[in-house]
Design a protein around this motif. Structure first.
Motif, short mmCIF file in Angstrom:
data_model
loop_
_atom_site.label_atom_id
_atom_site.label_comp_id
_atom_site.label_asym_id
_atom_site.label_seq_id
_atom_site.Cartn_x
_atom_site.Cartn_y
_atom_site.Cartn_z
N VAL A 61 10.85 -16.74 -15.69
CA VAL A 61 10.81 -15.98 -14.47
C VAL A 61 9.40 -15.09 -14.44
CG1 VAL A 61 13.11 -15.93 -14.23
CG2 VAL A 61 12.16 -14.04 -15.58
N PHE A 62 8.98 -14.84 -13.29
CA PHE A 62 7.62 -14.25 -13.18
C PHE A 62 7.84 -13.00 -12.02
CE2 PHE A 62 7.56 -18.91 -13.86
CZ PHE A 62 6.44 -19.08 -15.03
N SER A 63 6.97 -12.09 -12.47
CA SER A 63 7.03 -10.58 -11.88
C SER A 63 5.95 -10.62 -11.02
CB SER A 63 6.94 -9.58 -12.94
OG SER A 63 8.21 -9.70 -13.71
N HIS A 64 6.03 -10.18 -9.91
CA HIS A 64 4.80 -10.04 -8.89
C HIS A 64 4.90 -8.51 -8.39
CE1 HIS A 64 4.61 -14.44 -8.85
NE2 HIS A 64 6.03 -14.33 -8.69
N LEU A 65 3.86 -7.87 -8.36
CA LEU A 65 3.72 -6.38 -7.97
C LEU A 65 3.79 -6.17 -6.67
CD1 LEU A 65 3.66 -3.47 -9.01
CD2 LEU A 65 1.31 -3.71 -8.98
N LEU A 66 4.91 -5.66 -6.00
CA LEU A 66 4.82 -5.38 -4.70
C LEU A 66 3.75 -4.39 -4.10
CD1 LEU A 66 8.63 -5.91 -4.03
CD2 LEU A 66 6.93 -7.41 -3.46
N GLY A 67 4.05 -3.30 -4.93
CA GLY A 67 3.24 -2.16 -4.72
C GLY A 67 3.69 -0.98 -5.30
N GLU A 68 3.18 0.19 -5.35
CA GLU A 68 3.57 1.43 -5.87
C GLU A 68 3.46 2.58 -4.78
OE1 GLU A 68 1.50 2.04 -9.34
OE2 GLU A 68 -0.07 3.29 -8.25
N SER A 69 4.46 3.68 -4.99
CA SER A 69 4.37 4.84 -4.31
C SER A 69 4.41 6.06 -5.08
CB SER A 69 5.60 4.73 -3.10
OG SER A 69 5.73 6.03 -2.46
N ASP A 70 3.88 7.14 -4.62
CA ASP A 70 4.10 8.48 -5.25
C ASP A 70 5.59 9.03 -4.84
OD1 ASP A 70 1.51 8.68 -5.84
OD2 ASP A 70 0.92 9.46 -3.82
N ILE A 71 6.18 9.85 -5.79
CA ILE A 71 7.46 10.13 -5.66
C ILE A 71 7.42 11.65 -4.97
CG2 ILE A 71 9.57 10.90 -7.03
CD1 ILE A 71 9.10 7.76 -6.47
N MET A 72 8.51 11.84 -4.22
CA MET A 72 8.62 13.26 -3.58
C MET A 72 9.98 13.68 -3.81
SD MET A 72 6.11 13.56 -0.38
CE MET A 72 6.35 15.11 -0.25
N LEU A 73 10.35 15.07 -3.95
CA LEU A 73 11.64 15.54 -3.78
C LEU A 73 12.28 15.95 -2.46
CD1 LEU A 73 12.01 17.73 -6.88
CD2 LEU A 73 12.89 15.59 -6.78
N PHE A 74 13.31 15.46 -2.05
CA PHE A 74 13.78 15.61 -0.81
C PHE A 74 15.17 16.54 -0.78
CE2 PHE A 74 11.26 12.01 -0.44
CZ PHE A 74 10.58 12.16 0.83
N GLY A 75 15.19 17.41 0.25
CA GLY A 75 16.70 18.10 0.37
C GLY A 75 16.85 18.31 1.94
N LEU A 76 18.35 18.54 2.18
CA LEU A 76 18.73 18.78 3.42
C LEU A 76 17.78 20.31 3.81
CD1 LEU A 76 22.40 18.05 3.77
CD2 LEU A 76 20.78 16.79 4.08
N PRO A 77 17.62 20.40 5.13
CA PRO A 77 17.05 21.46 5.76
C PRO A 77 17.26 22.88 4.92
CG PRO A 77 17.78 20.04 7.63
CD PRO A 77 18.36 19.47 6.33
N ALA A 78 18.25 23.24 4.64
CA ALA A 78 18.82 24.48 3.96
C ALA A 78 18.03 24.44 2.61
CB ALA A 78 20.23 24.74 3.99
N LEU A 79 18.21 23.27 1.84
CA LEU A 79 17.82 23.22 0.47
C LEU A 79 16.07 23.15 0.68
CD1 LEU A 79 20.32 20.69 -1.31
CD2 LEU A 79 19.89 23.10 -1.66
#
Length: 297
Positions: free
Chosen positions: A163-181
């Protein structure tokens, strides 16, 4: 003992008994007499020279030989169901079937974006998706039960699987929360994360180690209130306000629309990668080619 002719009808009865947990329930499901199931199960055990079940109270439990046989029976009868679906699809215009394995740790919003390339082909595509653990999906891909696997990690070097791996891409990571948080923890970020309730992937997830390292370098001690193998379940608890949760920054608009969550802050230098893993096949699947072409195009 080398088998010269496996009776697949007997194997099917074994498979149903294993799934139902008893001969009585299997007989009810199949509409057959208990004695019929029992006799043909005995013939199967006789032909392979091994016991497949052992009694445990009123139920039957699989022996080691039974567990091995069940793994293969699962593959055999799943392929049979897929063959019937594919033959049925062939009678309805020019329908092309694309069977995709989705790693349980992969953000599903990312998966849906990747698959758009296949769905834009001129041919009508019937999309069939299965979610499972990464290792299980690779095994299914290697025996052609799947056309492609989408995951958050590549195949490790040295594997015997073709099997062969193909990089789709990458993204930065952020933290999310409901509006109050988000309102509470966005000011003073990232120092504000000390003691903040956090939902994270489990430690066997590719991104978890990078997130833990980021907290160590920032000298932060959040309160990890939940850990999840499944990314969709993690997001569900995040949507319910249990805590802050990580997601790719490329999905800010999607996370807000689908989960009602707002960005709190970016985990700088923490990136998540996404891969398409394909099988070496003499005849390439046009939909898989479309995905890979979109990646490299």
């Amino acid at each position: 003992m080398k088998l010269t002719g496996l009776n697949y009808r007997h194997l099917y009865f074994f498979w149903v008994v294993a799934k139902e947990g008893s001969i009585t329930q299997a007989a009810e499901r199949l509409g057959l007499a208990i004695q019929t199931i029992s006799t043909q199960l005995g013939l199967l055990e006789q032909s392979i020279g091994k016991s497949l079940f052992a009694p445990q109270g009123r139920r039957l439990v699989l022996t080691e030989a039974g567990r091995i046989a069940l793994r293969y029976a699962d593959q055999i009868f799943l392929l049979g169901e897929q063959m019937q679906d594919a033959l049925a699809d062939s009678d309805v215009g020019r329908t092309m079937r694309l069977t995709v394995g989705l790693s349980d740790s992969l953000p599903k919003l990312i998966a849906s974006r990747v698959l758009q390339a296949a769905l834009q082909l001129p041919e009508k595509i019937k999309l069939v998706c299965y979610e499972d653990r990464f290792e299980t999906l690779l095994g299914d891909l290697s025996v052609h039960k799947l056309d492609v696997v989408l995951a958050d990690r590549p195949v490790q070097s040295g594997t015997t699987l073709r099997v062969f791996s193909h990089l789709l891409g990458e993204s930065d990571i952020m933290l999310f929360g409901l509006p109050a948080l988000a309102k509470k923890y966005r000011p003073g970020f990232p120092a504000s994360l000390n003691g903040a309730p956090l939902l994270l992937p489990t430690r066997n997830n590719a991104i978890r180690g990078r997130i833990d390292h980021w907290f160590e370098t920032q000298n932060l001690r959040p309160d990890i209130v939940g850990e999840f193998d499944d990314n969709a379940l993690l997001n569900t608890f995040g949507r319910n306000g249990m805590g802050l949760f990580p997601a790719p920054s490329a999905l800010i608009a999607d996370v807000e629309a689908q989960f009602g969550a707002l960005p709190v802050g970016e985990l700088q230098n923490v990136h998540e990668q996404f891969y398409a893993i394909s099988n070496e096949r003499k005849i390439k699947h046009p939909a898989v080619d479309a995905i890979l072409s979109a990646i490299h195009g």
